[in-house]
Design an enzyme around this catalytic site. Structure first.
Site, PDB file in Angstrom:
ATOM      1  N   THR A  38       0.824  -1.307   0.118  1.00 20.64           N
ATOM      2  CA  THR A  38       0.073   0.005  -0.132  1.00 20.64           C
ATOM      3  C   THR A  38       0.937   1.099  -0.051  1.00 20.64           C
ATOM      4  O   THR A  38       2.053   0.787   0.172  1.00 20.64           O
ATOM      5  CB  THR A  38      -0.927  -0.084   1.264  1.00 20.64           C
ATOM      6  OG1 THR A  38      -1.633  -0.934   1.218  1.00 20.64           O
ATOM      7  CG2 THR A  38      -1.733   1.050   1.429  1.00 20.64           C
ATOM      8  N   GLY A  53       1.202  -1.987   4.659  1.00 16.51           N
ATOM      9  CA  GLY A  53       1.685  -3.280   5.575  1.00 16.51           C
ATOM     10  C   GLY A  53       0.755  -3.902   6.060  1.00 16.51           C
ATOM     11  O   GLY A  53       1.028  -4.811   6.699  1.00 16.51           O
ATOM     12  N   GLY A  54      -0.281  -4.252   5.270  1.00 21.17           N
ATOM     13  CA  GLY A  54      -1.519  -4.851   5.833  1.00 21.17           C
ATOM     14  C   GLY A  54      -1.611  -5.173   7.243  1.00 21.17           C
ATOM     15  O   GLY A  54      -1.830  -4.144   7.924  1.00 21.17           O
TER      16      GLY A  54
END
Length: 529
Positions: free
Chosen positions: A342, A424-425
């Site tokens: 992202t 980073g999820g």
């Protein structure tokens, strides 16, 4: 040491210098912070294609001094043909992550640009779309310089991406990942951006671009239809808010994990940790993360199907929950649920208007599908759905998927505003907490707070035992103390790992001075006017 940039007339931070420069140039031209983010968003969609695209989703927090924080939800829902029955008939037990059947949600980000441009105008913005998108158009047409992370990600996932329609033609060179420093042209994407600049953002959903995109999606086998595109609209929503003793922290509501990010800070503050970079600091945040993720995984889905989330930010819930944290021992924990690449960006202008912004295609290169005539890389955000009909996130047409994206923003009682965030999820809430606590709780300079070694709760691919991944710059005694407390630890070989986020932040003090920093793990910069 990571540099902290100082300014007064405005600042933009982004994980690619070109995007930060594009935003700063808008501020120099008299634009406001929202307009600066729009320019940066367009540019980074070109120069960092493995991390984001106009075929993805985005979210904004916009803070005008003295006014409530606004939030923009620009997340697209599942397409009309994306039914659980159709996926089960295609022999899927879980949601696909690559290819046309993974490109199952509407790309919402351009609808967010449209709504943000309306907000910008209401706040005094006066720049034309062509001024905002000009840098992105030029870079796409002339060719982008391939970064290390772009080349590396194309190589790492080559086998699963190369067969996906459009990927090889747009992102590979003779079937191989492009070399670092080489130039990659994106002429079809340049054409698409140029039409958006001249005709308007709504053309993506209701005009000629929409017609072309719908035809391209149908041709490759995506379940997103032209009617799905026509119905897409970004929405102004009320963000979640957490009150701390010295600040109010804001983040996005469902379908994002913004709630988890706020719960971590709320629980950690109740632990009364006195020293940063200590066992108490890391252990406290890690244990708070476990509790926040338990709530997230139980509660977060399409906002139409979730209950009131504000109760988890009330002292009546936070106070007793903090007491369940064992200050010396790690609680058993599962695998976590999300990866993701992202971009996060922030901007603050001379008047103090502040923006926290996040834009994504979910996994590296998203679904991998690149539409040939428009050059658009489509997201795989629908991987967040479940084919289990009992799941809160069960796949249904028109339903929004769970989102790891969440942009934070803090306002302090002493007049400071802090816009900050990371990609980073599952790591996003954790990286946010690391940066926030290091700077706001333990007095680290902003650049040092972003530079300092990070951790991520969540097993890495191929690992059967480690639940806590850490960069190798941590004090070995601290690592040993965490291990003794029961944390399963994997020490990464890297001092600075891409997998542990591309963070950034800007702080505006009450006197108008700005302090900003980008992440040495990224290709970014904080650029002042």
């Amino acid at each position: 040491m990571n540099e902290t940039v100082v300014g007064e007339k405005g600042m933009v931070v982004a994980p690619h210098r070109a995007a930060a420069e594009a935003g700063a140039e808008v501020l120099r031209a008299g634009g406001n912070a929202v307009e600066a983010i729009l320019a940066a968003a367009a540019t980074i969609a070109v120069v960092y294609p493995h991390m984001n695209s106009i075929g993805g989703d985005s979210f904004f927090l916009i803070a005008e001094p003295g006014r409530p924080v606004k939030a923009i939800d620009a997340c697209g829902p599942a397409g009309a043909l994306a039914t659980a029955e159709s996926y089960r008939k295609a022999d899927y037990d879980v949601m696909p992550t690559r290819g046309p059947e993974a490109a199952l949600t509407v790309a919402g980000t351009v609808s967010g640009w449209q709504l943000a441009s309306e907000v910008a105008t209401a706040l005094g913005g006066r720049l034309d779309r062509r001024d905002l998108l000009g840098d992105a158009i030029g870079r796409a047409r002339e060719g982008i310089v391939v970064t290390r992370s772009q080349s590396q990600m194309a190589g790492e996932f080559l086998d699963e991406l190369a067969p996906v329609p459009g990927f090889a033609a747009h992102f590979l060179v003779d079937g191989k990942p492009p070399e670092i420093g080489s130039r990659l042209k994106m002429e079809r994407l340049a054409d698409t951006l140029e039409r958006l600049a001249h005709v308007g953002f709504q053309d993506f959903y209701k005009g000629d671009i929409a017609a072309t995109v719908a035809g391209e999606l149908e041709a490759v086998g995506s379940p997103v239809t032209r009617e799905d595109l026509r119905r897409q609209e970004a929405r102004l929503v009320t963000p979640l808010t957490l009150g701390l003793a010295d600040a109010t922290v804001h983040n996005m509501t469902a379908p994002t994990q913004g709630l988890a990010s706020l719960i971590i800070l709320g629980l950690f503050d109740r632990l009364g940790v006195k020293r940063g970079e200590s066992f108490d600091h890391l252990h406290g945040l890690i244990e708070a993360t476990k509790r926040a993720f338990a709530v997230r995984d139980r509660e977060i889905a399409d906002p139409r199907v979730v209950d009131d989330l504000k109760r988890y930010l009330d002292p009546a819930w936070l106070d007793p929950e903090a007491l369940t944290i064992d200050r010396r021992r790690a609680e058993r924990w599962g695998n976590g649920s999300g990866k993701g690449d992202t971009i996060w960006m922030g901007a603050i202008d001379q008047k103090g208007l502040s923006v926290s912004f996040i834009q994504s295609i979910y996994w590296e290169y998203g679904s991998g599908v690149v539409l040939p005539r428009t050059g658009i890389l489509w997201q795989n955000r629908g991987a967040g759905f479940s084919l289990d009909p009992a799941s809160l996130n069960a796949l249904k047409p028109g339903k929004k998927p769970f989102h790891t994206l969440n942009p934070p923003l803090a306002r302090f009682k002493d007049g400071r505003t802090m816009t900050y965030g990371s990609m980073g999820g599952d790591g996003q809430p954790q990286f946010q907490a690391a940066v926030f606590t290091r700077h706001a709780r333990f007095g680290m300079e902003l650049g040092d707070a972003i530079d300092a070694p990070r951790w991520r709760l969540g097993r890495t691919w191929g690992s059967e035992t480690a639940e806590l991944v850490v960069e190798n710059r941590f004090d070995p005694d601290l690592i040993e103390a965490l291990a003794r407390a029961g944390h399963g630890i994997e020490v990464l070989p890297e001092a600075y790992s891409d997998g542990l986020g591309h963070a950034g932040a800007i702080v505006r003090r009450a006197d108008g001075r700005l302090f900003g920093a980008s992440d040495p793990r990224s290709d970014g910069a904080a650029v002042t006017v």
